[in-house]
Write a protein that holds these residues in place. Structure first.
Motif, PDB file in Angstrom:
ATOM      1  N   LYS A  48       0.870  -1.182   0.000  1.00 46.19           N
ATOM      2  CA  LYS A  48       0.000   0.000   0.000  1.00 46.19           C
ATOM      3  C   LYS A  48       0.905   1.229   0.000  1.00 46.19           C
ATOM      4  O   LYS A  48       2.028   1.183   0.506  1.00 46.19           O
ATOM      5  N   SER A  92      -6.496  -2.474  -2.640  1.00 45.72           N
ATOM      6  CA  SER A  92      -7.168  -3.698  -2.183  1.00 45.72           C
ATOM      7  C   SER A  92      -7.824  -4.495  -3.311  1.00 45.72           C
ATOM      8  O   SER A  92      -7.625  -5.698  -3.428  1.00 45.72           O
ATOM      9  N   ARG A  95      -5.420  -6.568  -5.941  1.00 49.85           N
ATOM     10  CA  ARG A  95      -4.318  -7.429  -5.508  1.00 49.85           C
ATOM     11  C   ARG A  95      -4.272  -8.787  -6.199  1.00 49.85           C
ATOM     12  O   ARG A  95      -3.212  -9.183  -6.713  1.00 49.85           O
ATOM     13  N   THR A 110      -1.349  -5.473   4.005  1.00 47.60           N
ATOM     14  CA  THR A 110      -2.488  -5.671   4.928  1.00 47.60           C
ATOM     15  C   THR A 110      -3.539  -6.612   4.300  1.00 47.60           C
ATOM     16  O   THR A 110      -4.724  -6.353   4.321  1.00 47.60           O
ATOM     17  N   SER A 112      -5.565  -9.842   3.976  1.00 49.99           N
ATOM     18  CA  SER A 112      -6.109 -10.941   4.770  1.00 49.99           C
ATOM     19  C   SER A 112      -6.177 -12.242   3.978  1.00 49.99           C
ATOM     20  O   SER A 112      -6.606 -12.267   2.817  1.00 49.99           O
ATOM     21  N   ARG A 117     -10.064 -15.710  -1.630  1.00 53.18           N
ATOM     22  CA  ARG A 117      -8.842 -15.265  -2.317  1.00 53.18           C
ATOM     23  C   ARG A 117      -7.932 -16.444  -2.657  1.00 53.18           C
ATOM     24  O   ARG A 117      -7.237 -16.417  -3.668  1.00 53.18           O
ATOM     25  N   SER A 160     -12.235  -5.162  -0.262  1.00 54.50           N
ATOM     26  CA  SER A 160     -11.647  -5.456   1.047  1.00 54.50           C
ATOM     27  C   SER A 160     -12.587  -6.332   1.868  1.00 54.50           C
ATOM     28  O   SER A 160     -13.805  -6.327   1.654  1.00 54.50           O
ATOM     29  N   THR A 161     -12.030  -7.053   2.823  1.00 53.11           N
ATOM     30  CA  THR A 161     -12.862  -7.895   3.682  1.00 53.11           C
ATOM     31  C   THR A 161     -13.784  -7.065   4.589  1.00 53.11           C
ATOM     32  O   THR A 161     -14.930  -7.468   4.792  1.00 53.11           O
ATOM     33  N   PRO A 162     -13.346  -5.916   5.126  1.00 57.56           N
ATOM     34  CA  PRO A 162     -14.287  -5.136   5.945  1.00 57.56           C
ATOM     35  C   PRO A 162     -15.509  -4.643   5.156  1.00 57.56           C
ATOM     36  O   PRO A 162     -16.616  -4.608   5.701  1.00 57.56           O
ATOM     37  N   TYR A 181      -8.227   3.793   1.404  1.00 65.13           N
ATOM     38  CA  TYR A 181      -8.682   4.284   2.709  1.00 65.13           C
ATOM     39  C   TYR A 181      -8.432   5.780   2.863  1.00 65.13           C
ATOM     40  O   TYR A 181      -9.152   6.458   3.592  1.00 65.13           O
ATOM     41  N   THR A 198     -12.057  -0.511   8.737  1.00 63.12           N
ATOM     42  CA  THR A 198     -11.105  -1.492   8.229  1.00 63.12           C
ATOM     43  C   THR A 198     -10.357  -2.042   9.435  1.00 63.12           C
ATOM     44  O   THR A 198     -10.820  -1.877  10.576  1.00 63.12           O
ATOM     45  N   ASP A 199      -9.186  -2.651   9.200  1.00 69.68           N
ATOM     46  CA  ASP A 199      -8.456  -3.254  10.305  1.00 69.68           C
ATOM     47  C   ASP A 199      -7.992  -2.202  11.313  1.00 69.68           C
ATOM     48  O   ASP A 199      -7.554  -1.114  10.926  1.00 69.68           O
ATOM     49  N   ILE A 202      -4.673  -0.368  10.775  1.00 74.82           N
ATOM     50  CA  ILE A 202      -4.662   0.638   9.701  1.00 74.82           C
ATOM     51  C   ILE A 202      -5.269   1.932  10.240  1.00 74.82           C
ATOM     52  O   ILE A 202      -4.728   3.031  10.054  1.00 74.82           O
TER      53      ILE A 202
HETATM   54  N1  GLU Z   1      -7.172  -6.801   5.645  1.00 81.89           N
HETATM   55  C1  GLU Z   1      -8.301  -6.427   4.890  1.00 81.89           C
HETATM   56  C2  GLU Z   1      -8.242  -6.946   3.473  1.00 81.89           C
HETATM   57  O1  GLU Z   1      -7.342  -7.626   3.111  1.00 81.89           O
HETATM   58  C3  GLU Z   1      -8.509  -4.922   4.880  1.00 81.89           C
HETATM   59  C4  GLU Z   1      -7.288  -4.114   4.597  1.00 81.89           C
HETATM   60  C5  GLU Z   1      -7.093  -3.818   3.128  1.00 81.89           C
HETATM   61  O2  GLU Z   1      -8.054  -3.533   2.419  1.00 81.89           O
HETATM   62  O3  GLU Z   1      -5.932  -3.855   2.718  1.00 81.89           O
HETATM   63  O4  GLU Z   1      -9.120  -6.729   2.694  1.00 81.89           O
END
Ligand code: GLU
Length: 279
Positions: A48, A92, A95, A110, A112, A117, A160-162, A181, A198-199, A202
């Motif tokens: 990032k 995000s 990736r 960051t 997850s 994935r 993103s996971t959040p 973000y 988010t995490d 972060i």
């Molecule tokens: N760890 C979470 C994810 O991989 C949120 C952080 C991010 O978006 O990098 O999606």
């Protein structure tokens, strides 16, 4: 991209045409694995660029943060010096594609580890465990945790996971997604969104960058195991990266890197390092 090896061995003309098309779609334009790139002293690593304490591109063009330190350590163990690393921004949502297309050798961002994935890429690690949390303006009193976001507009990042968690499990919350973000923070500043999610680590990085402006509220409400993403099926590279993570932890370099980056910046206690999962 292993397919190019078959080309060297000489296959039929139809296959040749197919291979040409496949290769054209690849970003790096070569058929080399992460370890082969490392042997040449060069690696392209996704991080990032806008997450203070974790992965940040500084105004002088240098890179800093815990993910950057993990990336450099792993690269070093693969025989690549810092000046052989090209850092590439890995937002995000991009990736998996960056990895699948061979545009990066691996990603430390960051990221997850999730089953979804894993269908597209593989992960070394985990090298850190985070958890979803919420960031609000310092003066906010009505959002105190995930139990008080119904009817609120909450910002997260595409892919993103959040963001997925809010969409799936918090149907009464309005989800606003952006590409990064830092764009969510702009939304928080302007009042377009009520919170950023988010995490925790972060969010702590953002809070510490602007003292007195924001606060992280509530407990972690998910578990995010951070992995190093790489090409699916590249077992050899994955084993070497897992070895490197274990060595970084065993040598105490992991602890120091955490303390010197997000630990110090966000006044974060250095946690126990997780155990690598060689799934
Ligand atoms: N760890 C979470 C994810 O991989 C949120 C952080 C991010 O978006 O990098 O999606």
């Amino acid at each position: 991209m292993r397919i190019n090896r078959a080309l060297r061995l000489g296959v039929g003309a139809i296959a040749l045409a197919l291979i040409a098309a496949t290769t054209a779609a690849c970003g790096s334009g070569d058929d080399k694995t992460t370890l082969e790139h490392a042997e040449e002293g060069k690696l392209t690593i996704g991080i990032k660029f806008d997450q203070p304490g974790l992965g940040q591109r500084n105004t002088d063009g240098t890179y800093s943060g815990f993910d950057v330190e993990v990336a450099k350590y792993v690269a070093g163990k693969l025989g690549v010096a810092p000046d052989g690393i090209t850092f590439k921004e890995a937002p995000s949502a991009q990736r998996e594609t960056l990895i699948e297309n061979g545009q990066v050798d691996f990603i430390v961002a960051t990221y997850s580890i999730t089953d979804q994935r894993k269908e597209k890429i593989d992960f070394a690690g985990p090298y850190y465990v985070a958890g979803q949390s919420l960031l609000v303006k310092a003066g906010n009193t009505d959002i105190t945790g995930p139990g008080s976001i119904a009817g609120k507009t909450v910002c997260s990042v595409k892919g993103s996971t959040p963001a997925q968690n809010i969409e799936k499990n918090y149907p009464d919350t309005q989800l606003q997604t952006y590409d990064t973000y830092s764009l969510c923070l702009e939304g928080l500043n302007s009042g377009a969104v009520d919170a950023v999610t988010t995490d925790d680590i972060i969010l702590a990085g953002y809070a510490s960058q602007s003292p007195g402006r924001y606060k992280v509220v509530g407990e972690r409400f998910t578990t995010e195991n951070y992995g190093i993403g790489l090409m699916r099926g590249d077992q050899e590279s994955r084993d070497r990266i897992n070895d490197a993570i274990e060595e970084m932890i065993a040598e105490g370099v992991w602890n120091k890197a955490f303390q010197d980056s997000v630990g110090r910046a966000a006044n974060y206690q250095t946690p126990e390092a997780p155990k690598v999962d060689r799934y």
